[in-house]
Scaffold this active site. Structure first.
Site, mmCIF file in Angstrom:
data_model
loop_
_atom_site.group_PDB
_atom_site.id
_atom_site.type_symbol
_atom_site.label_atom_id
_atom_site.label_comp_id
_atom_site.label_asym_id
_atom_site.label_seq_id
_atom_site.Cartn_x
_atom_site.Cartn_y
_atom_site.Cartn_z
ATOM 1 N N LYS A 183 0.904 -1.291 0.349
ATOM 2 C CA LYS A 183 -0.130 0.006 0.152
ATOM 3 C C LYS A 183 0.135 1.118 0.369
ATOM 4 C CE LYS A 183 -3.747 2.418 2.274
ATOM 5 N NZ LYS A 183 -4.827 2.403 3.614
ATOM 6 N N GLU A 189 10.555 -4.697 4.079
ATOM 7 C CA GLU A 189 10.243 -6.044 4.548
ATOM 8 C C GLU A 189 10.050 -6.444 2.122
ATOM 9 O OE1 GLU A 189 8.908 -5.555 6.165
ATOM 10 O OE2 GLU A 189 8.949 -6.582 8.101
ATOM 11 N N GLY A 242 -4.889 -2.206 5.126
ATOM 12 C CA GLY A 242 -4.062 -3.381 3.766
ATOM 13 C C GLY A 242 -4.723 -4.711 4.560
ATOM 14 N N ARG A 243 -5.275 -4.448 5.852
ATOM 15 C CA ARG A 243 -5.967 -6.058 6.379
ATOM 16 C C ARG A 243 -7.245 -6.368 5.564
ATOM 17 N NH1 ARG A 243 -5.085 -2.963 9.809
ATOM 18 N NH2 ARG A 243 -6.984 -1.321 11.394
ATOM 19 N N GLU A 328 -5.179 -7.040 14.658
ATOM 20 C CA GLU A 328 -5.424 -5.003 13.769
ATOM 21 C C GLU A 328 -5.921 -4.454 14.480
ATOM 22 O OE1 GLU A 328 -3.062 -4.232 10.420
ATOM 23 O OE2 GLU A 328 -1.032 -4.502 11.537
ATOM 24 N N HIS A 359 -6.113 -33.339 18.009
ATOM 25 C CA HIS A 359 -5.133 -34.194 18.155
ATOM 26 C C HIS A 359 -3.629 -33.405 18.861
ATOM 27 C CE1 HIS A 359 -7.171 -37.633 16.943
ATOM 28 N NE2 HIS A 359 -7.430 -36.443 15.346
ATOM 29 N N LYS A 470 9.244 -1.048 14.793
ATOM 30 C CA LYS A 470 9.614 -0.478 12.921
ATOM 31 C C LYS A 470 10.506 0.064 12.978
ATOM 32 C CE LYS A 470 5.795 -1.445 10.087
ATOM 33 N NZ LYS A 470 4.115 -0.617 8.875
HETATM 34 O O1 LIG Z 1 0.774 -2.889 2.077
HETATM 35 P P1 LIG Z 1 2.428 -2.413 2.753
HETATM 36 O O2 LIG Z 1 2.161 -1.270 3.025
HETATM 37 O O3 LIG Z 1 3.287 -2.755 2.720
HETATM 38 O O4 LIG Z 1 2.046 -2.732 4.257
HETATM 39 C C1 LIG Z 1 2.043 -4.322 5.000
HETATM 40 C C2 LIG Z 1 1.688 -4.178 5.778
HETATM 41 O O5 LIG Z 1 2.224 -3.260 7.063
HETATM 42 C C3 LIG Z 1 1.727 -2.536 8.323
HETATM 43 O O6 LIG Z 1 2.998 -3.120 9.371
HETATM 44 C C4 LIG Z 1 0.873 -2.991 8.518
HETATM 45 O O7 LIG Z 1 0.957 -3.417 10.217
HETATM 46 C C5 LIG Z 1 0.148 -3.634 7.914
HETATM 47 O O8 LIG Z 1 -1.839 -2.902 8.509
HETATM 48 C C6 LIG Z 1 0.023 -3.678 6.081
HETATM 49 O O9 LIG Z 1 -0.479 -4.600 6.144
#
Ligand SMILES: O=P(O)(O)OC[C@H]1O[C@H](O)[C@H](O)[C@@H](O)[C@@H]1O
Length: 497
Positions: A183, A189, A242-243, A328, A359, A470
């Site tokens: 986003k 990462e 994002g979610r 989240e 199990h 972060k």
């Molecule tokens: O889609 P991006 O901007 O790479 O973000 C990826 C993810 O990283 C963040 O740390 C948030 O906690 C998430 O809500 C998000 O989906």
């Protein structure tokens, strides 16, 4: 005057007694929406409890807030923006609908071009993204793409190079499209994985690796700056969290794996759930009732966790998808006004796959000291072609576990072999698992999260809690950071100074 104290004072009748007291209980607490049967009768919800939650919903103006969300108001107050994921499936403000439709059209055109071999023969699609930019697409591809012979899609999120190398080992770089999903287009990462994938293509003789990149992002300018041509940037709106983003261009890997028609079905299934959520009275509204049960257990019974179990291999990634969506969104400590929330917020979502989990972890569910509301997910139509006995066993196990949790079994002579019972579960039973029902199911969870958030008075749409870690990792990567002795020692021991 209803408030939490009324809800807290509700009687705590045993589940079996609730059934005995009311022959209509099953009918009252189960409903069918969009090809999905929701059975909440084995929770402790009663008519009285639902009425108390409805009164609380009125106090918290759930109806007004729901319309504000669909109407495009800035309900995400801390970030001062609207919440637009429902617009992706056709429910929302006209302007948001138009933008979402335009972006979908763009995405569809690019998929058509790939299918027409505008990029030469493509067999492999390597999607890099993390959090909401990976969990949703991964769930969709894993749940629905098993029988599809279309592209081989790999979704890599972890910055651990092992994850990417696994894919490098099996993909042909010259037949691979690289999809960079972020986003913000700044996530460490994802950008590191994207750079490494470009390097892998270069080292393996791909002449113009950036020419084989597709960006899925709400920050097109960042993607262009990184090197993606504007024609291959698939944008989505800032108002799509994002979610909540699998409906947008972030769903690209699913759309390419399943084909556009299936992706459109996914959106339609979600829209059907949107309409149900928007138009049904709360006592017959699946997301609202499920949220009332969630709140009953966290606020009245002190439950700290909840556990969905997918009794269907195709839904094995659902629990981890739900972890991000629920925790989240509602793992917050302050209200929309910035006041301490003063009560437990989201429970910890954990769970797993049935029958495996039986199990391993079900011991605690049956006899442990924690009360855990369980959610069984199952599909009537089998996903396999083996002997019918497989699916029969699978479903019967799910249903028997729910029955056993509720019933329990006394054993005065041998307490170690006694089951207390009265342990709640709900069952979500899909007729079939297809794009439409999965879309409806995911939308159900989104709205359930929303109702939980509104009744708790919190903002479900920000996630500032992830920022501090972060920042500290970034500072450490630059050789800085003011770390405590323990952390400084770990950094030193790992040779990272
Ligand atoms: O889609 P991006 O901007 O790479 O973000 C990826 C993810 O990283 C963040 O740390 C948030 O906690 C998430 O809500 C998000 O989906």
């Amino acid at each position: 005057m209803t408030d939490w104290s009324t809800i807290k004072d509700l009687p705590t009748t045993r589940l079996e007694q609730l059934f005995a007291d009311d022959p209509e209980r099953l009918a009252k607490f189960s409903l069918d929406v969009a090809g999905i049967h929701f059975d909440l009768s084995k929770t402790h919800l009663t008519r009285e409890a639902v009425a108390a939650f409805e009164a609380l919903a009125r106090q918290m103006d759930l109806a007004g807030k729901r319309e504000a969300m669909f109407g495009g108001a800035h309900v995400n107050v801390t970030e001062d923006r609207p919440v637009e994921h429902t617009a992706e499936r056709g429910e929302g403000k006209a302007e948001s609908l138009k933008r979402a439709a335009d972006y979908h059209a763009r995405m569809r055109m690019l998929i058509d071009a790939i299918e027409a071999e505008a990029f030469g023969p493509v067999r492999h699609v390597l999607h890099v993204g993390i959090g909401g930019s990976a969990l949703g697409p991964n769930l969709l591809v894993d749940a629905l793409g098993r029988d599809s012979e279309r592209y081989d899609v790999a979704i890599v999120s972890n910055v651990d190079g092992v994850a990417l190398e696994d894919v490098f080992d099996r993909f042909d770089p010259s037949a691979t499209l690289l999809v960079v999903a972020s986003k913000t287009f700044t996530t460490t990462e994802t950008m590191m994985n994207a750079d490494s994938a470009i390097g892998w293509m270069q080292e393996n003789g791909v002449e113009d690796p950036y020419g084989r990149v597709i960006a899925l992002t709400a920050s097109p300018e960042q993607a262009i700056e990184w090197g993606v041509d504007e024609t291959r940037v698939l944008p989505f709106s800032e108002g799509v969290g994002g979610r909540y983003s699998l409906w947008s261009s972030i769903g690209f890997p699913a759309a390419i794996k399943l084909g556009w028609d299936q992706f459109a079905e996914l959106l339609e299934g979600a829209a059907e759930m949107d309409r149900h959520f928007r138009l049904s009275a709360l006592h017959e509204n699946a997301p609202a009732l499920a949220a009332f049960a969630d709140l009953y257990y966290t606020q009245v019974r002190g439950c700290e966790t909840r556990a969905p179990f997918a009794y269907d291999e195709r839904l094995r990634l659902l629990p981890s998808y739900l972890q991000q969506l629920e925790m989240e969104s509602n793992g917050k400590g302050v209200t929309v006004d910035g006041q301490p929330v003063g009560r437990p917020t989201a429970p910890i979502t954990w769970g797993g796959v049935g029958t495996d989990a039986q199990h391993a972890v079900f011991q605690l569910l049956h006899q442990g000291t924690h009360l855990v509301p369980v959610e069984f997910l199952a599909v009537i139509e089998a996903g396999d072609t083996l002997a019918e006995e497989h699916h029969r066993q699978l479903l019967l196990n799910a249903f028997a576990q729910g029955a056993a949790l509720m019933k329990g079994r006394a054993n005065p002579d041998d307490p170690a072999r006694a089951y207390p019972g009265d342990r709640p579960s709900s069952t979500i039973l899909l007729d079939v698992l297809d794009a439409r029902t999965l879309g409806a199911l995911i939308a159900f969870y989104e709205h359930r999260v929303f109702v939980n958030g509104v009744l708790l008075g919190i903002n479900s749409f920000d996630q500032f809690g992830v920022e501090l870690g972060k920042e500290m990792a970034k500072a450490a990567a630059k050789g800085g950071g003011d770390f405590d002795p323990s952390t400084a020692d770990l950094i030193r021991r790992a040779g990272l100074e």
